[in-house]
Design an enzyme around this catalytic site. Structure first.
Site, PDB file in Angstrom:
ATOM      1  N   ASP A  22       2.363  -1.103  11.792  1.00 18.35           N
ATOM      2  CA  ASP A  22       1.059  -1.579  11.324  1.00 18.35           C
ATOM      3  C   ASP A  22       0.798  -3.043  11.705  1.00 18.35           C
ATOM      4  O   ASP A  22      -0.305  -3.553  11.494  1.00 18.35           O
ATOM      5  CB  ASP A  22       0.948  -1.403   9.801  1.00 18.35           C
ATOM      6  CG  ASP A  22       0.860   0.072   9.421  1.00 18.35           C
ATOM      7  OD1 ASP A  22       0.490   0.908  10.280  1.00 18.35           O
ATOM      8  OD2 ASP A  22       1.164   0.394   8.255  1.00 18.35           O
ATOM      9  N   LYS A  74       0.837  -1.217   0.000  1.00 18.15           N
ATOM     10  CA  LYS A  74       0.000   0.000   0.000  1.00 18.15           C
ATOM     11  C   LYS A  74       0.868   1.262   0.000  1.00 18.15           C
ATOM     12  O   LYS A  74       0.596   2.202  -0.738  1.00 18.15           O
ATOM     13  CB  LYS A  74      -0.921  -0.048   1.230  1.00 18.15           C
ATOM     14  CG  LYS A  74      -1.886   1.121   1.330  1.00 18.15           C
ATOM     15  CD  LYS A  74      -3.102   0.755   2.157  1.00 18.15           C
ATOM     16  CE  LYS A  74      -2.894   0.880   3.657  1.00 18.15           C
ATOM     17  NZ  LYS A  74      -2.805   2.278   4.111  1.00 18.15           N
ATOM     18  N   SER A  75       1.900   1.287   0.825  1.00 18.32           N
ATOM     19  CA  SER A  75       2.748   2.489   0.905  1.00 18.32           C
ATOM     20  C   SER A  75       3.413   2.773  -0.441  1.00 18.32           C
ATOM     21  O   SER A  75       3.454   3.920  -0.902  1.00 18.32           O
ATOM     22  CB  SER A  75       3.833   2.299   1.960  1.00 18.32           C
ATOM     23  OG  SER A  75       3.261   2.220   3.229  1.00 18.32           O
ATOM     24  N   LYS A 119      -3.734   6.032  15.025  1.00 15.40           N
ATOM     25  CA  LYS A 119      -3.943   5.338  13.750  1.00 15.40           C
ATOM     26  C   LYS A 119      -5.427   5.403  13.382  1.00 15.40           C
ATOM     27  O   LYS A 119      -6.156   6.224  13.904  1.00 15.40           O
ATOM     28  CB  LYS A 119      -3.429   3.900  13.854  1.00 15.40           C
ATOM     29  CG  LYS A 119      -1.923   3.828  14.044  1.00 15.40           C
ATOM     30  CD  LYS A 119      -1.196   4.387  12.838  1.00 15.40           C
ATOM     31  CE  LYS A 119       0.297   4.513  13.057  1.00 15.40           C
ATOM     32  NZ  LYS A 119       0.963   5.210  11.973  1.00 15.40           N
ATOM     33  N   GLY A 158      -4.839   8.178   5.878  1.00 22.71           N
ATOM     34  CA  GLY A 158      -3.850   9.099   6.443  1.00 22.71           C
ATOM     35  C   GLY A 158      -2.695   9.313   5.475  1.00 22.71           C
ATOM     36  O   GLY A 158      -2.152  10.412   5.369  1.00 22.71           O
ATOM     37  N   ARG A 192      -5.491   2.258  18.475  1.00 31.83           N
ATOM     38  CA  ARG A 192      -5.246   0.807  18.404  1.00 31.83           C
ATOM     39  C   ARG A 192      -4.817   0.209  19.741  1.00 31.83           C
ATOM     40  O   ARG A 192      -4.999  -0.990  19.954  1.00 31.83           O
ATOM     41  CB  ARG A 192      -4.210   0.493  17.311  1.00 31.83           C
ATOM     42  CG  ARG A 192      -4.796   0.651  15.924  1.00 31.83           C
ATOM     43  CD  ARG A 192      -3.917   0.128  14.811  1.00 31.83           C
ATOM     44  NE  ARG A 192      -4.603   0.289  13.542  1.00 31.83           N
ATOM     45  CZ  ARG A 192      -4.011   0.396  12.357  1.00 31.83           C
ATOM     46  NH1 ARG A 192      -2.692   0.357  12.287  1.00 31.83           N
ATOM     47  NH2 ARG A 192      -4.727   0.526  11.259  1.00 31.83           N
ATOM     48  N   GLN A 235       5.002   9.155   7.079  1.00 30.61           N
ATOM     49  CA  GLN A 235       4.055  10.034   6.370  1.00 30.61           C
ATOM     50  C   GLN A 235       4.522  11.478   6.456  1.00 30.61           C
ATOM     51  O   GLN A 235       4.489  12.220   5.472  1.00 30.61           O
ATOM     52  CB  GLN A 235       2.653   9.884   6.963  1.00 30.61           C
ATOM     53  CG  GLN A 235       2.070   8.497   6.714  1.00 30.61           C
ATOM     54  CD  GLN A 235       0.685   8.315   7.294  1.00 30.61           C
ATOM     55  OE1 GLN A 235       0.216   9.130   8.083  1.00 30.61           O
ATOM     56  NE2 GLN A 235       0.032   7.232   6.911  1.00 30.61           N
ATOM     57  N   ARG A 293      -7.609  12.575  13.250  1.00 34.14           N
ATOM     58  CA  ARG A 293      -6.169  12.258  13.357  1.00 34.14           C
ATOM     59  C   ARG A 293      -5.314  13.521  13.192  1.00 34.14           C
ATOM     60  O   ARG A 293      -5.655  14.400  12.414  1.00 34.14           O
ATOM     61  CB  ARG A 293      -5.788  11.193  12.306  1.00 34.14           C
ATOM     62  CG  ARG A 293      -6.494   9.870  12.590  1.00 34.14           C
ATOM     63  CD  ARG A 293      -6.190   8.835  11.547  1.00 34.14           C
ATOM     64  NE  ARG A 293      -4.780   8.457  11.536  1.00 34.14           N
ATOM     65  CZ  ARG A 293      -4.252   7.649  10.623  1.00 34.14           C
ATOM     66  NH1 ARG A 293      -5.012   7.159   9.653  1.00 34.14           N
ATOM     67  NH2 ARG A 293      -2.977   7.330  10.676  1.00 34.14           N
ATOM     68  N   SER A 310       7.646   9.245  11.869  1.00 33.70           N
ATOM     69  CA  SER A 310       6.514   9.042  10.961  1.00 33.70           C
ATOM     70  C   SER A 310       6.970   9.166   9.517  1.00 33.70           C
ATOM     71  O   SER A 310       7.430  10.227   9.083  1.00 33.70           O
ATOM     72  CB  SER A 310       5.415  10.078  11.246  1.00 33.70           C
ATOM     73  OG  SER A 310       4.530  10.138  10.148  1.00 33.70           O
TER      74      SER A 310
HETATM   75  C1  S3P Z   1       2.667   4.831   6.194  1.00 35.11           C
HETATM   76  C2  S3P Z   1       3.324   5.162   7.337  1.00 35.11           C
HETATM   77  C3  S3P Z   1       2.863   4.757   8.677  1.00 35.11           C
HETATM   78  C4  S3P Z   1       1.859   3.627   8.620  1.00 35.11           C
HETATM   79  C5  S3P Z   1       0.820   3.842   7.549  1.00 35.11           C
HETATM   80  C6  S3P Z   1       1.475   3.993   6.186  1.00 35.11           C
HETATM   81  C7  S3P Z   1       3.213   5.331   4.916  1.00 35.11           C
HETATM   82  O1  S3P Z   1       2.279   5.871   9.315  1.00 35.11           O
HETATM   83  O2  S3P Z   1       1.241   3.439   9.858  1.00 35.11           O
HETATM   84  O3  S3P Z   1      -0.084   2.771   7.514  1.00 35.11           O
HETATM   85  O4  S3P Z   1       2.820   4.816   3.853  1.00 35.11           O
HETATM   86  O5  S3P Z   1       4.041   6.244   4.955  1.00 35.11           O
HETATM   87  P1  S3P Z   1       3.182   6.916  10.142  1.00 35.11           P
HETATM   88  O6  S3P Z   1       4.227   7.340   9.225  1.00 35.11           O
HETATM   89  O7  S3P Z   1       2.295   8.061  10.476  1.00 35.11           O
HETATM   90  O8  S3P Z   1       3.654   6.153  11.344  1.00 35.11           O
END
Ligand code: S3P
Length: 416
Positions: free
Chosen positions: A303, A13-14, A330, A82, A334, A156, A110, A154
């Site tokens: 995750d 997914k990422s 999350k 997110g 969680r 993200q 969030r 993070s």
């Molecule tokens: C992700 C980063 C993670 C993860 C999310 C996907 C990403 O979040 O929990 O499901 O694709 O960069 P955080 O970076 O906020 O921890």
């Protein structure tokens, strides 16, 4: 019931989010196969299309022709995602756009201040609902580079800044407090951006020419695989092979834990795909002992904590996950969701000093699983219920479509 099968899962997914974003501005045609088929990635695709991205679905291939993006006419709905909200805030800013981001109830609760703060320092003008969605972003003015020490681990947030940095007028440096997944760095490098990584310090130069397009067969998502792997470990006389799974070290902390507690797991056919390590992973059933995870390792299993809590619950002894704060932000809280469900199964679990503690044993009753509308909570506890009781009751099946619409089909295939 024993499992003895090989599975190939939808793509990570990422990586899928990042590939679609970066391909949409590349100089040429990109082809992505085995894209993650969940709703989150669809949110990113629709957002980009609303900005004029040229994305077509051709059989099982996504064909993206790079173009110049434009400001969307309507607010962008990130749904539950997110990753869409945080990465798009930086990415669309790099393209000097004006846009608004909204989301569902979960995403709207969030924290977004973690991207608002650095992007504002870079010169974006952002209005928010007290640090929450909706965000109204005006990045039409020039963006400056930034030196940013991240207060949270993070990927993200890191990615949002790096992506924004592509459109800045000078270089940006991001320092992580702990190593998080590095797919943005790998993909940017692979597509020709100038990016330097020194341990936890990352430096990105503004793009001086367009990114190169990519062709990528996206490897099986290890976070999705972890549910089927734990199910196999908990079933008797079972074995599963996950073909072409992403093996990026920032993502497979759960495999390290399996190794550490002696669960038979092997990796074969290792190779690189666009800079990402992947290979076939085989795991067998095993007894399970308790384990301790340091806060340092949390980003590499962030995750997978719901499904690792299930593994711990069905094992012997005490398991401790240290430094679990981020888990509260999350798709659901969680920490609470794990504790509530474990208690409903008759397993002792609690939070103490920023740690999650699970006392393994035999679940005594089969409750209706409370998903909290969170895909990973739902899947983790379906695995526990099936492994122990051979069946499950779940309050919301639909939330699983966020990351893995084929979850139940794969479970059926494994158990048939
Ligand atoms: C992700 C980063 C993670 C993860 C999310 C996907 C990403 O979040 O929990 O499901 O694709 O960069 P955080 O970076 O906020 O921890």
């Amino acid at each position: 019931m024993a499992i003895n099968t090989t599975i190939l899962l939808p793509g990570d997914k990422s990586i899928s989010h990042r590939a679609v974003m970066l391909a949409s501005i590349a100089d040429g045609v990109s082809e992505l196969t085995n894209l993650n088929d969940g709703k989150d990635v669809q949110s990113t695709i629709k957002a980009l299309q609303a900005c004029g991205a040229l994305i077509e679905n051709d059989d099982k291939k996504l064909i993206i022709t790079g173009t110049t993006l434009s400001s969307p006419k309507k607010p962008i709905d990130c749904g539950n995602s997110g990753t869409s909200a945080r990465l798009l805030s930086g990415f669309l800013s790099s393209q000097s756009l004006q846009f608004s981001l909204t989301g569902d109830d979960s995403l709207s609760s969030r924290p977004m201040d973690r991207v608002i703060v650095p992007l504002t320092q870079m010169g974006c003008h952002i209005e928010s609902n007290n640090g929450l969605l909706p965000l109204i972003v005006d990045a039409s003015g020039p963006l400056n580079g930034i030196n940013y020490k991240m207060p949270v681990a993070s990927a993200q947030v890191k990615s949002s800044i790096l992506l924004a940095g592509l459109g800045a007028e000078s270089s940006s440096n991001v320092s992580e407090i702990n190593t998080s997944r590095n797919h943005t760095e790998i993909m940017l490098h692979h597509m020709g951006a100038t990016i330097t990584v020194m341990d936890r310090d990352i430096r990105i130069e503004p793009l001086s020419s367009s990114l190169e397009p990519i062709t990528m067969d996206i490897p099986s998502d290890p976070s999705s695989a972890s549910f089927f792997i734990v199910l196999t470990v908990l079933m008797k006389e079972s074995q599963v092979t996950v073909r072409n799974m992403l093996l990026n070290p920032t993502r497979i902390g759960f495999m390290n834990i399996l190794n550490k507690i002696g669960i038979p797991a092997t990796i074969s056919n290792q190779h690189h795909m666009n800079g990402e390590l992947c290979g076939d992973v085989s795991v067998e059933s095993s007894s399970v002992d308790g384990f301790e995870v340091s806060s340092y390792a949390i980003p590499s299993i962030i995750d997978e904590i719901p499904i690792l809590s299930v593994l711990a619950a069905a094992g012997k002894g005490k398991t401790v996950f240290n430094g679990i704060e981020e888990l509260k932000f999350k798709e659901s809280n969680r920490v609470q969701a794990i504790i509530d469900n474990l208690i409903n199964f008759g397993i002792k679990a609690y939070e103490q000093d920023n740690s999650l503690i699970v006392e393994g044993g035999t679940p005594t009753q089969m409750p209706t699983i409370q998903s909290f509308d969170d895909h990973r909570i739902a899947m983790a506890f379906v695995v526990l219920s099936i492994a122990v009781f051979g069946e499950y009751k779940l309050d919301n099946k639909a939330c699983i479509d966020i990351s893995l619409p084929g979850f139940f089909d794969t479970i059926e295939e494994m158990l048939s």
